[in-house]
Design a protein around this motif. Structure first.
Motif, PDB file in Angstrom:
ATOM      1  N   ALA A  37      50.529  45.887  29.201  1.00  0.00           N
ATOM      2  CA  ALA A  37      49.423  46.235  28.311  1.00  0.00           C
ATOM      3  C   ALA A  37      48.903  47.651  28.540  1.00  0.00           C
ATOM      4  CB  ALA A  37      48.284  45.230  28.476  1.00  0.00           C
ATOM      5  N   LEU A  38      49.207  48.255  29.697  1.00  0.00           N
ATOM      6  CA  LEU A  38      48.714  49.591  29.998  1.00  0.00           C
ATOM      7  C   LEU A  38      49.194  50.634  28.992  1.00  0.00           C
ATOM      8  CD1 LEU A  38      49.027  49.811  33.893  1.00  0.00           C
ATOM      9  CD2 LEU A  38      46.929  49.849  32.547  1.00  0.00           C
ATOM     10  N   ALA A  39      50.302  50.355  28.332  1.00  0.00           N
ATOM     11  CA  ALA A  39      50.816  51.302  27.340  1.00  0.00           C
ATOM     12  C   ALA A  39      49.897  51.416  26.140  1.00  0.00           C
ATOM     13  CB  ALA A  39      52.207  50.874  26.888  1.00  0.00           C
ATOM     14  N   GLU A  40      49.018  50.417  25.955  1.00  0.00           N
ATOM     15  CA  GLU A  40      48.180  50.375  24.758  1.00  0.00           C
ATOM     16  C   GLU A  40      46.690  50.440  25.023  1.00  0.00           C
ATOM     17  OE1 GLU A  40      49.328  47.163  22.116  1.00  0.00           O
ATOM     18  OE2 GLU A  40      51.229  46.985  23.190  1.00  0.00           O
ATOM     19  N   THR A  41      46.270  50.030  26.227  1.00  0.00           N
ATOM     20  CA  THR A  41      44.832  49.918  26.455  1.00  0.00           C
ATOM     21  C   THR A  41      44.513  50.009  27.934  1.00  0.00           C
ATOM     22  OG1 THR A  41      42.892  48.529  26.018  1.00  0.00           O
ATOM     23  CG2 THR A  41      44.900  47.401  26.684  1.00  0.00           C
ATOM     24  N   ARG A  42      43.233  50.242  28.208  1.00  0.00           N
ATOM     25  CA  ARG A  42      42.766  50.164  29.588  1.00  0.00           C
ATOM     26  C   ARG A  42      42.385  48.713  29.860  1.00  0.00           C
ATOM     27  NH1 ARG A  42      38.204  54.223  31.637  1.00  0.00           N
ATOM     28  NH2 ARG A  42      40.018  55.609  31.407  1.00  0.00           N
ATOM     29  N   PRO A  43      43.033  48.047  30.814  1.00  0.00           N
ATOM     30  CA  PRO A  43      42.801  46.612  31.028  1.00  0.00           C
ATOM     31  C   PRO A  43      41.365  46.275  31.395  1.00  0.00           C
ATOM     32  CG  PRO A  43      44.800  47.334  32.141  1.00  0.00           C
ATOM     33  CD  PRO A  43      44.084  48.576  31.688  1.00  0.00           C
ATOM     34  N   ASN A  44      40.936  45.110  30.936  1.00  0.00           N
ATOM     35  CA  ASN A  44      39.654  44.544  31.326  1.00  0.00           C
ATOM     36  C   ASN A  44      39.853  43.864  32.683  1.00  0.00           C
ATOM     37  OD1 ASN A  44      37.583  42.462  31.668  1.00  0.00           O
ATOM     38  ND2 ASN A  44      36.955  42.953  29.579  1.00  0.00           N
ATOM     39  N   VAL A  45      39.249  44.422  33.711  1.00  0.00           N
ATOM     40  CA  VAL A  45      39.484  43.951  35.079  1.00  0.00           C
ATOM     41  C   VAL A  45      39.000  42.516  35.264  1.00  0.00           C
ATOM     42  CG1 VAL A  45      38.976  44.348  37.524  1.00  0.00           C
ATOM     43  CG2 VAL A  45      39.403  46.288  36.001  1.00  0.00           C
ATOM     44  N   LEU A  46      37.860  42.176  34.669  1.00  0.00           N
ATOM     45  CA  LEU A  46      37.335  40.824  34.822  1.00  0.00           C
ATOM     46  C   LEU A  46      38.284  39.796  34.214  1.00  0.00           C
ATOM     47  CD1 LEU A  46      35.156  38.829  35.638  1.00  0.00           C
ATOM     48  CD2 LEU A  46      33.977  39.309  33.474  1.00  0.00           C
ATOM     49  N   LEU A  47      38.799  40.075  33.021  1.00  0.00           N
ATOM     50  CA  LEU A  47      39.741  39.151  32.393  1.00  0.00           C
ATOM     51  C   LEU A  47      41.027  39.032  33.220  1.00  0.00           C
ATOM     52  CD1 LEU A  47      39.437  40.009  28.578  1.00  0.00           C
ATOM     53  CD2 LEU A  47      38.425  38.084  29.829  1.00  0.00           C
ATOM     54  N   PHE A  48      41.461  40.139  33.797  1.00  0.00           N
ATOM     55  CA  PHE A  48      42.640  40.115  34.664  1.00  0.00           C
ATOM     56  C   PHE A  48      42.413  39.209  35.872  1.00  0.00           C
ATOM     57  CE2 PHE A  48      44.487  41.967  38.581  1.00  0.00           C
ATOM     58  CZ  PHE A  48      45.825  41.674  38.341  1.00  0.00           C
ATOM     59  N   ILE A  49      41.264  39.364  36.531  1.00  0.00           N
ATOM     60  CA  ILE A  49      40.966  38.557  37.719  1.00  0.00           C
ATOM     61  C   ILE A  49      40.854  37.075  37.358  1.00  0.00           C
ATOM     62  CG2 ILE A  49      39.220  38.074  39.477  1.00  0.00           C
ATOM     63  CD1 ILE A  49      38.602  41.082  39.508  1.00  0.00           C
TER      64      ILE A  49
END
Length: 304
Positions: A37-49
């Motif tokens: 997803a990094l190719a398109e957006t800055r990840p939401n850290v909370l959703l990742f965790i």
């Protein structure tokens, strides 16, 4: 000092119940989906965790369901290899194991509810199906693990689906590129289950299972496992040759010694305890391959 030792022993019992060597089958796909997803957006850290924790909880709970139902069906005993052993060796009540599994499912469901509310409510249906498969893998009247479909269900659910959900919650859609990159993850998670079924082939026969390894026979099952490994590496090579990935993705080939070692042990040894190194090497293949693929994708982003 004695109390400390008892506490340490208790911790190890519960940790072993999760079958920690299998947890990378959930950790790596979440990481991979987020890296894509990094190719398109800055990840939401909370959703990742939350996605990481929910997936780890689901994997651990699935392992506990496995422990509980295999015990109930009389398949596990003190000499069984590759189990947590909390019930047959450590005297933990079966109801306690089942209750802990359900508790982890509940916690994962709450996290999933937050993720769905933050992204798309359709994920509730997807997550519900994944949770049902986790339970039905060894629970229910016809456990998936007792059929030739174990590798398929585990690979699609814990390999491909987790990658794509992790990607979706960051980007809001699923791309063909993400699907293509999830294929090796799907295959290697399936390989973990195949290696498990090769190790347990004789015991599973006696228990009435009809796994793919049993139907194929031991030697053909090992050949299938080899093909699982080969296709995973060749898939990445093909994507590089087609320009879908940068040559940095070829870092995955640094892990090739692990699957080669696993196949050698499986072909040489037949006793379940002696093939445990092959099981470990198969799980390590999934882990190291996944981390190296993530590193290759990241390097491709940064350098370009």
């Amino acid at each position: 000092m004695q109390q400390t030792l008892k506490a340490d022993e208790g911790w190890r019992i519960w940790w072993q119940l999760t079958r920690p060597h299998t947890l990378t089958a959930s950790f790596v796909p979440v990481l991979l989906g987020t890296i894509i997803a990094l190719a398109e957006t800055r990840p939401n850290v909370l959703l990742f965790i939350l996605m990481m924790l929910a997936t780890l909880f689901l994997q651990a709970a699935t392992n506990m369901f496995n422990e509980y139902y295999d015990y109930k069906r009389g398949l596990d005993n003190e000499q069984s290899v590759g189990i947590g052993g909390t019930i047959v060796r450590n005297g933990v009540k079966p109801s306690t194991v089942l209750g802990l599994a359900l508790t982890l499912y509940g916690a994962a469901a709450l996290m999933g509810l937050y993720i769905a509310g933050s992204t798309s409510w359709w994920l509730l249906a997807v997550g519900g199906v994944a949770m049902a498969i986790g339970y039905l893998y060894t629970g229910g009247p016809l456990p998936i693990a007792y059929t030739p479909l174990g590798e398929l269900f585990s690979g699609v659910t814990m390999g491909m689906a987790i990658v794509l959900i992790s990607y979706f919650i960051q980007t809001g859609h699923v791309s063909g590129w993400a699907i293509a990159l999830s294929v090796p993850s799907m295959i290697l998670v399936g390989a973990i289950m195949m290696s498990n079924n090769i190790r347990d082939l004789e015991g599973d026969k006696k228990g009435g299972r009809k796994t793919l390894a049993i139907l194929a026979g031991r030697q053909r099952a090992i050949t299938l496992l080899f093909l699982f490994f080969a296709v995973s590496y060749l898939w990445i090579l093909g994507m590089v040759l087609m320009g879908s990935l940068t040559p940095w993705a070829l870092l995955v080939f640094l892990s090739i010694g692990k699957p080669i070692g696993a196949i050698r042990v499986f072909r040489k040894e037949h006793v379940p305890l002696k093939v445990m190194p092959a099981m470990k090497a198969t799980a390590q293949t999934n882990t190291i391959f996944g981390f190296l693929l993530c590193a290759g994708i990241l390097l491709g982003y940064w350098i370009n």
